[in-house]
Scaffold this motif. Structure first.
Motif: not given
Ligand code: PHE
Length: 461
Positions: A25-26, A28-29, A108, A233-236, A239, A241, A327, A330-331
């Motif tokens: 999840s963490a 990703g993009l 997101i 955002f990067t640690l999800s 949100s 998740a 990711s 998990s979103l």
């Molecule tokens: N952490 C994911 C990423 O870095 C994006 C994300 C955000 C996933 C929030 C889940 C919840 O790409």
């Protein structure tokens, strides 16, 4: 002491299964696409430093808090906050924090699927050897051309939505471990190859210096909120998740250690992506601040000229797609579980409803890149001159997530009793527990408030 709850949906089979899912999840993009382009837009080193401080001081403590909340409540994010609040004799309005998280992950995902479709499409563009021998300008034009073909982009995006729906409908855990255990080493190896290539080529140090030599003159007023927002955002976080995944965590697992491990893996991938990309940016005299297209306008140049470039390039975009895919799963999960439990729907039906809504909401982002690229709906403030996609990205990462993180910190450190958080973390009387609690009680909330006041211009620094 409150009774421990059982999860309705079973548990992760092991600690590693959870680590894989949460890391999936963490990573990703956010790491490979977003981190480099916002670093480019915000002038490099100083921004990276602020981002790292945000991860350490706010991101990791909140990540631990979210896994803890999920495991303690063993329910979907909305019900989790509601029942833990009730347990502490606090208002049930705290469930709104769960609602806000689900709303954030939904929003997101509506643009995430679009960017994910770029990575997916580029698997085929690179694989066909298209970039072989192309110069920087041609690669840039290819990307611009790709963005302008909106019917094609709609098709790719639709495919992404359907694929995510299929996996989430089958239940999250099946297959996730296998995908992540290939993707993580894969992405590290390929980024490593690109970095080594740039070292041999002598380009490495320009990129390295840009990333790690802080020059505070380079950052703007918005940079701090962008760094903070990206840490979430990067640690999800904020949100739903991590709370949703936390609900399936086995009781004996150490939440703190696992949270730190996930954050380290996530940060390492982001820094490696930066080290792979910026040497190219400077070697080809591209502008670091070109925005969301950065990796698509730079990496294909390297793949076009290096030995076995088509092979490495294809592999890179496959890995990027897989990282994004885990990711995206998990979103989607938080909204699906919420409406399943709220309306008593089957998983398949819930996925059908949420997935269709996501597809519909992804269209403005697709069109922001072409037909609507000149449409800037808001004429004032920080949102002035931004496309619909830019606005969605800004509002989720830089407003919704930090706000959610702020209230999550307050909830964990002020509403939940110290006994229950200490019990759940099972750290006994360790000073680490006291430090974590103090950070969530004071440091994180105060820092977030100051950063917001700075954003809206009340405070200026
Ligand atoms: N952490 C994911 C990423 O870095 C994006 C994300 C955000 C996933 C929030 C889940 C919840 O790409």
């Amino acid at each position: 002491m409150a009774v421990r709850r059982e999860s309705k949906h079973g548990l992760w089979s092991s600690r590693t299964a959870f680590i894989f899912a949460a890391t999936g999840s963490a990573v990703g993009l956010g790491n490979v696409w977003k981190f480099p382009y916002i670093t480019g837009e915000n002038g490099g080193g100083a921004f990276v430093l602020i981002y790292l401080v945000c991860i350490l001081l706010i991101g990791i403590p909140v990540l631990i808090a979210e896994i803890l909340i999920g495991r303690r409540a063993r329910q979907n994010p909305v019900h989790a906050f509601a029942s833990l609040a009730q347990e502490s004799g606090a208002s049930s309005a705290w469930s709104l924090l769960g609602v806000a998280g689900v709303l954030a992950s939904f929003t997101i995902l509506s643009y995430y699927v679009v960017i994910m479709s770029w990575a997916f499409a580029y698997i085929f563009y690179t694989g066909s050897g298209h970039f072989g021998g192309e110069n920087a300008e041609m690669v840039g034009q290819d990307f611009a051309g790709f963005l302008s073909r909106w019917p094609e982009m709609i098709a790719w995006t639709t495919l992404m939505v359907v694929m995510t729906m299929i996996v989430v409908a089958g239940g999250v855990r099946r297959g996730l471990e296998r995908v992540v255990s290939t993707m993580m080493p894969g992405i590290v190896v390929i980024l490593g190859v690109l970095i080594v290539y740039s070292i041999f080529d002598g380009r490495f140090w320009a990129g390295f210096t840009f990333l790690f030599a802080p020059d505070f003159g380079e950052i703007s007023r918005d940079s701090i909120i962008v760094a903070l927002g990206h840490a979430f955002f990067t640690l999800s976080l904020a949100s739903g998740a991590m709370v949703a995944y936390g609900a399936y965590v086995p009781q004996e697992m150490s939440i703190a250690k696992t949270g730190i491990l996930i954050a380290i893996a996530d940060t390492a991938v982001a820094l490696m992506a930066g080290l792979a990309i910026f040497p190219l940016v400077f070697a080809y005299e591209l502008t670091p601040s070109i925005g969301p297209g950065l990796i698509f306008a730079t990496l294909p140049i390297a793949f076009g000229e290096m030995p076995f470039g088509a092979f490495f390039g294809t592999l890179f975009f496959i890995m990027l797609f897989l990282a994004a895919f885990t990711s995206a799963i998990s979103l989607l999960e938080p909204s699906v579980v919420l409406i399943m439990e709220r309306f008593g729907l089957t998983r398949t039906r819930a996925v059908g409803i949420v997935g269709s809504a996501i597809w519909l909401c992804s269209m403005p982002t697709v069109l922001s890149q072409n037909v609507l690229s000149g449409f800037h709906p808001i004429g004032v403030g920080v949102l002035k001159g931004k496309t619909i996609f830019d606005i969605l990205d800004f509002l989720t990462s830089n407003v919704m997530l930090p706000l959610g993180g702020f209230f999550t910190a307050l909830f964990t450190a002020w509403i939940m009793s110290r006994e229950s958080t200490r019990d759940e973390l099972a750290m006994g009387a360790s000073p680490w527990f006291a430090a974590w609690h103090f950070v969530l009680r004071y440091i994180a909330p105060i820092a977030i408030v100051i950063i917001f006041l700075n954003l809206i211009g009340v405070l200026k620094f």
